[in-house]
Scaffold this motif. Structure first.
Motif, PDB file in Angstrom:
ATOM      1  N   GLU A  33      34.653  57.716  20.286  1.00 49.88           N
ATOM      2  CA  GLU A  33      35.439  58.770  19.650  1.00 49.88           C
ATOM      3  C   GLU A  33      35.585  58.478  18.158  1.00 49.88           C
ATOM      4  O   GLU A  33      35.773  57.341  17.754  1.00 49.88           O
ATOM      5  CB  GLU A  33      36.826  58.863  20.284  1.00 49.88           C
ATOM      6  CG  GLU A  33      36.818  59.201  21.753  1.00 49.88           C
ATOM      7  CD  GLU A  33      36.288  60.591  22.032  1.00 49.88           C
ATOM      8  OE1 GLU A  33      36.506  61.498  21.204  1.00 49.88           O
ATOM      9  OE2 GLU A  33      35.644  60.765  23.080  1.00 49.88           O
ATOM     10  N   VAL A  34      35.518  59.511  17.344  1.00 47.17           N
ATOM     11  CA  VAL A  34      35.710  59.373  15.908  1.00 47.17           C
ATOM     12  C   VAL A  34      37.200  59.152  15.645  1.00 47.17           C
ATOM     13  O   VAL A  34      38.032  59.934  16.100  1.00 47.17           O
ATOM     14  CB  VAL A  34      35.202  60.622  15.162  1.00 47.17           C
ATOM     15  CG1 VAL A  34      35.484  60.509  13.676  1.00 47.17           C
ATOM     16  CG2 VAL A  34      33.716  60.816  15.410  1.00 47.17           C
ATOM     17  N   ALA A  35      37.512  58.082  14.939  1.00 51.28           N
ATOM     18  CA  ALA A  35      38.910  57.729  14.700  1.00 51.28           C
ATOM     19  C   ALA A  35      39.622  58.771  13.849  1.00 51.28           C
ATOM     20  O   ALA A  35      40.759  59.134  14.129  1.00 51.28           O
ATOM     21  CB  ALA A  35      39.000  56.357  14.034  1.00 51.28           C
ATOM     22  N   LEU A  36      38.960  59.264  12.815  1.00 52.08           N
ATOM     23  CA  LEU A  36      39.601  60.169  11.879  1.00 52.08           C
ATOM     24  C   LEU A  36      38.680  61.353  11.598  1.00 52.08           C
ATOM     25  O   LEU A  36      37.557  61.170  11.161  1.00 52.08           O
ATOM     26  CB  LEU A  36      39.885  59.419  10.576  1.00 52.08           C
ATOM     27  CG  LEU A  36      40.742  60.136   9.553  1.00 52.08           C
ATOM     28  CD1 LEU A  36      41.573  59.131   8.794  1.00 52.08           C
ATOM     29  CD2 LEU A  36      39.898  60.944   8.622  1.00 52.08           C
ATOM     30  N   VAL A  37      39.158  62.550  11.882  1.00 48.50           N
ATOM     31  CA  VAL A  37      38.427  63.779  11.574  1.00 48.50           C
ATOM     32  C   VAL A  37      39.141  64.418  10.388  1.00 48.50           C
ATOM     33  O   VAL A  37      40.259  64.930  10.534  1.00 48.50           O
ATOM     34  CB  VAL A  37      38.389  64.745  12.782  1.00 48.50           C
ATOM     35  CG1 VAL A  37      37.663  66.024  12.418  1.00 48.50           C
ATOM     36  CG2 VAL A  37      37.747  64.075  13.985  1.00 48.50           C
ATOM     37  N   ALA A  38      38.516  64.353   9.217  1.00 51.41           N
ATOM     38  CA  ALA A  38      39.125  64.865   7.995  1.00 51.41           C
ATOM     39  C   ALA A  38      39.561  66.317   8.175  1.00 51.41           C
ATOM     40  O   ALA A  38      38.794  67.152   8.643  1.00 51.41           O
ATOM     41  CB  ALA A  38      38.142  64.750   6.830  1.00 51.41           C
ATOM     42  N   GLY A  39      40.824  66.585   7.844  1.00 55.13           N
ATOM     43  CA  GLY A  39      41.373  67.926   7.933  1.00 55.13           C
ATOM     44  C   GLY A  39      41.894  68.316   9.302  1.00 55.13           C
ATOM     45  O   GLY A  39      42.468  69.382   9.468  1.00 55.13           O
ATOM     46  N   ASP A  40      41.734  67.442  10.307  1.00 46.30           N
ATOM     47  CA  ASP A  40      42.109  67.817  11.679  1.00 46.30           C
ATOM     48  C   ASP A  40      42.766  66.661  12.433  1.00 46.30           C
ATOM     49  O   ASP A  40      42.101  65.945  13.194  1.00 46.30           O
ATOM     50  CB  ASP A  40      40.878  68.302  12.427  1.00 46.30           C
ATOM     51  CG  ASP A  40      41.218  69.007  13.735  1.00 46.30           C
ATOM     52  OD1 ASP A  40      42.390  68.975  14.168  1.00 46.30           O
ATOM     53  OD2 ASP A  40      40.298  69.597  14.327  1.00 46.30           O
ATOM     54  N   PRO A  41      44.068  66.479  12.249  1.00 42.15           N
ATOM     55  CA  PRO A  41      44.740  65.378  12.951  1.00 42.15           C
ATOM     56  C   PRO A  41      44.640  65.494  14.467  1.00 42.15           C
ATOM     57  O   PRO A  41      44.545  64.489  15.160  1.00 42.15           O
ATOM     58  CB  PRO A  41      46.190  65.464  12.499  1.00 42.15           C
ATOM     59  CG  PRO A  41      46.287  66.544  11.510  1.00 42.15           C
ATOM     60  CD  PRO A  41      44.969  67.217  11.390  1.00 42.15           C
ATOM     61  N   ASP A  42      44.629  66.725  14.996  1.00 36.74           N
ATOM     62  CA  ASP A  42      44.564  66.905  16.448  1.00 36.74           C
ATOM     63  C   ASP A  42      43.239  66.445  17.043  1.00 36.74           C
ATOM     64  O   ASP A  42      43.174  66.098  18.220  1.00 36.74           O
ATOM     65  CB  ASP A  42      44.816  68.371  16.817  1.00 36.74           C
ATOM     66  CG  ASP A  42      46.238  68.806  16.511  1.00 36.74           C
ATOM     67  OD1 ASP A  42      47.141  67.946  16.491  1.00 36.74           O
ATOM     68  OD2 ASP A  42      46.439  70.012  16.273  1.00 36.74           O
ATOM     69  N   ALA A  43      42.183  66.431  16.245  1.00 36.55           N
ATOM     70  CA  ALA A  43      40.870  65.982  16.723  1.00 36.55           C
ATOM     71  C   ALA A  43      40.633  64.504  16.432  1.00 36.55           C
ATOM     72  O   ALA A  43      39.603  63.955  16.804  1.00 36.55           O
ATOM     73  CB  ALA A  43      39.765  66.818  16.077  1.00 36.55           C
ATOM     74  N   SER A  44      41.586  63.857  15.782  1.00 37.43           N
ATOM     75  CA  SER A  44      41.438  62.456  15.379  1.00 37.43           C
ATOM     76  C   SER A  44      41.950  61.522  16.467  1.00 37.43           C
ATOM     77  O   SER A  44      43.121  61.583  16.852  1.00 37.43           O
ATOM     78  CB  SER A  44      42.206  62.207  14.071  1.00 37.43           C
ATOM     79  OG  SER A  44      41.679  63.007  13.039  1.00 37.43           O
ATOM     80  N   GLU A  45      41.078  60.660  16.942  1.00 44.13           N
ATOM     81  CA  GLU A  45      41.439  59.687  17.967  1.00 44.13           C
ATOM     82  C   GLU A  45      42.569  58.780  17.487  1.00 44.13           C
ATOM     83  O   GLU A  45      43.427  58.379  18.280  1.00 44.13           O
ATOM     84  CB  GLU A  45      40.208  58.862  18.355  1.00 44.13           C
ATOM     85  CG  GLU A  45      40.431  57.859  19.446  1.00 44.13           C
ATOM     86  CD  GLU A  45      40.707  58.469  20.822  1.00 44.13           C
ATOM     87  OE1 GLU A  45      40.980  57.703  21.747  1.00 44.13           O
ATOM     88  OE2 GLU A  45      40.661  59.717  20.977  1.00 44.13           O
ATOM     89  N   LEU A  46      42.597  58.487  16.211  1.00 42.06           N
ATOM     90  CA  LEU A  46      43.664  57.659  15.639  1.00 42.06           C
ATOM     91  C   LEU A  46      45.035  58.274  15.920  1.00 42.06           C
ATOM     92  O   LEU A  46      45.954  57.583  16.371  1.00 42.06           O
ATOM     93  CB  LEU A  46      43.433  57.511  14.136  1.00 42.06           C
ATOM     94  CG  LEU A  46      44.464  56.741  13.335  1.00 42.06           C
ATOM     95  CD1 LEU A  46      44.585  55.309  13.829  1.00 42.06           C
ATOM     96  CD2 LEU A  46      44.102  56.762  11.863  1.00 42.06           C
ATOM     97  N   MET A  47      45.173  59.568  15.690  1.00 41.71           N
ATOM     98  CA  MET A  47      46.459  60.231  15.942  1.00 41.71           C
ATOM     99  C   MET A  47      46.785  60.216  17.430  1.00 41.71           C
ATOM    100  O   MET A  47      47.926  59.960  17.814  1.00 41.71           O
ATOM    101  CB  MET A  47      46.439  61.685  15.448  1.00 41.71           C
ATOM    102  CG  MET A  47      46.649  61.860  13.979  1.00 41.71           C
ATOM    103  SD  MET A  47      48.139  61.109  13.285  1.00 41.71           S
ATOM    104  CE  MET A  47      49.449  61.768  14.281  1.00 41.71           C
ATOM    105  N   ARG A  48      45.802  60.506  18.253  1.00 42.39           N
ATOM    106  CA  ARG A  48      46.051  60.521  19.694  1.00 42.39           C
ATOM    107  C   ARG A  48      46.605  59.175  20.145  1.00 42.39           C
ATOM    108  O   ARG A  48      47.586  59.112  20.879  1.00 42.39           O
ATOM    109  CB  ARG A  48      44.758  60.842  20.465  1.00 42.39           C
ATOM    110  CG  ARG A  48      44.991  61.001  21.970  1.00 42.39           C
ATOM    111  CD  ARG A  48      43.687  61.236  22.709  1.00 42.39           C
ATOM    112  NE  ARG A  48      42.948  60.002  22.924  1.00 42.39           N
ATOM    113  CZ  ARG A  48      43.231  59.103  23.870  1.00 42.39           C
ATOM    114  NH1 ARG A  48      44.256  59.272  24.689  1.00 42.39           N
ATOM    115  NH2 ARG A  48      42.502  58.016  24.012  1.00 42.39           N
ATOM    116  N   ARG A  49      46.017  58.106  19.651  1.00 40.13           N
ATOM    117  CA  ARG A  49      46.431  56.775  20.096  1.00 40.13           C
ATOM    118  C   ARG A  49      47.791  56.349  19.569  1.00 40.13           C
ATOM    119  O   ARG A  49      48.534  55.680  20.278  1.00 40.13           O
ATOM    120  CB  ARG A  49      45.370  55.757  19.725  1.00 40.13           C
ATOM    121  CG  ARG A  49      44.069  56.044  20.463  1.00 40.13           C
ATOM    122  CD  ARG A  49      43.450  54.853  20.951  1.00 40.13           C
ATOM    123  NE  ARG A  49      42.187  55.140  21.615  1.00 40.13           N
ATOM    124  CZ  ARG A  49      41.496  54.219  22.211  1.00 40.13           C
ATOM    125  NH1 ARG A  49      41.927  52.972  22.226  1.00 40.13           N
ATOM    126  NH2 ARG A  49      40.368  54.524  22.802  1.00 40.13           N
TER     127      ARG A  49
END
Length: 88
Positions: A33-49
């Motif tokens: 999973e991509v840790a950080l999706v620029a512009g999209d916190p909901d798609a960022s694994e970092l935020m999920r975790r």
């Protein structure tokens, strides 16, 4: 990211994930999973975790770890920062 770089920085990259550089954060770690999706916190694994309950095995920092989890304000600040990043 101060909570993250001890385990995901220049000296150590647990889960093959490096978070001390923006380029590293935009790459997938061992999970695929991509840790950080620029512009999209909901798609960022970092935020999920960081939003998972501490007892969840995927929570960051890990529940059995003595490190302090991000505060509510820090999580909000992280989400805003990710949302403000421009996708390439």
């Amino acid at each position: 990211m101060k909570h993250c770089v001890e385990c995901h920085g220049a000296e150590k990259q647990k889960g093959r994930l490096r978070l001390d550089t923006l380029e590293g954060a935009k790459r997938a770690g061992r999970s695929g999973e991509v840790a950080l999706v620029a512009g999209d916190p909901d798609a960022s694994e970092l935020m999920r975790r960081v939003l998972l309950p501490r007892e969840d095995g995927e929570a960051m920092p890990p529940g059995e770890d003595e490190r302090t989890p991000l505060s509510s304000g820090e999580r909000t600040e992280l989400a805003r920062w990710i949302a403000g990043l421009r996708p390439e």
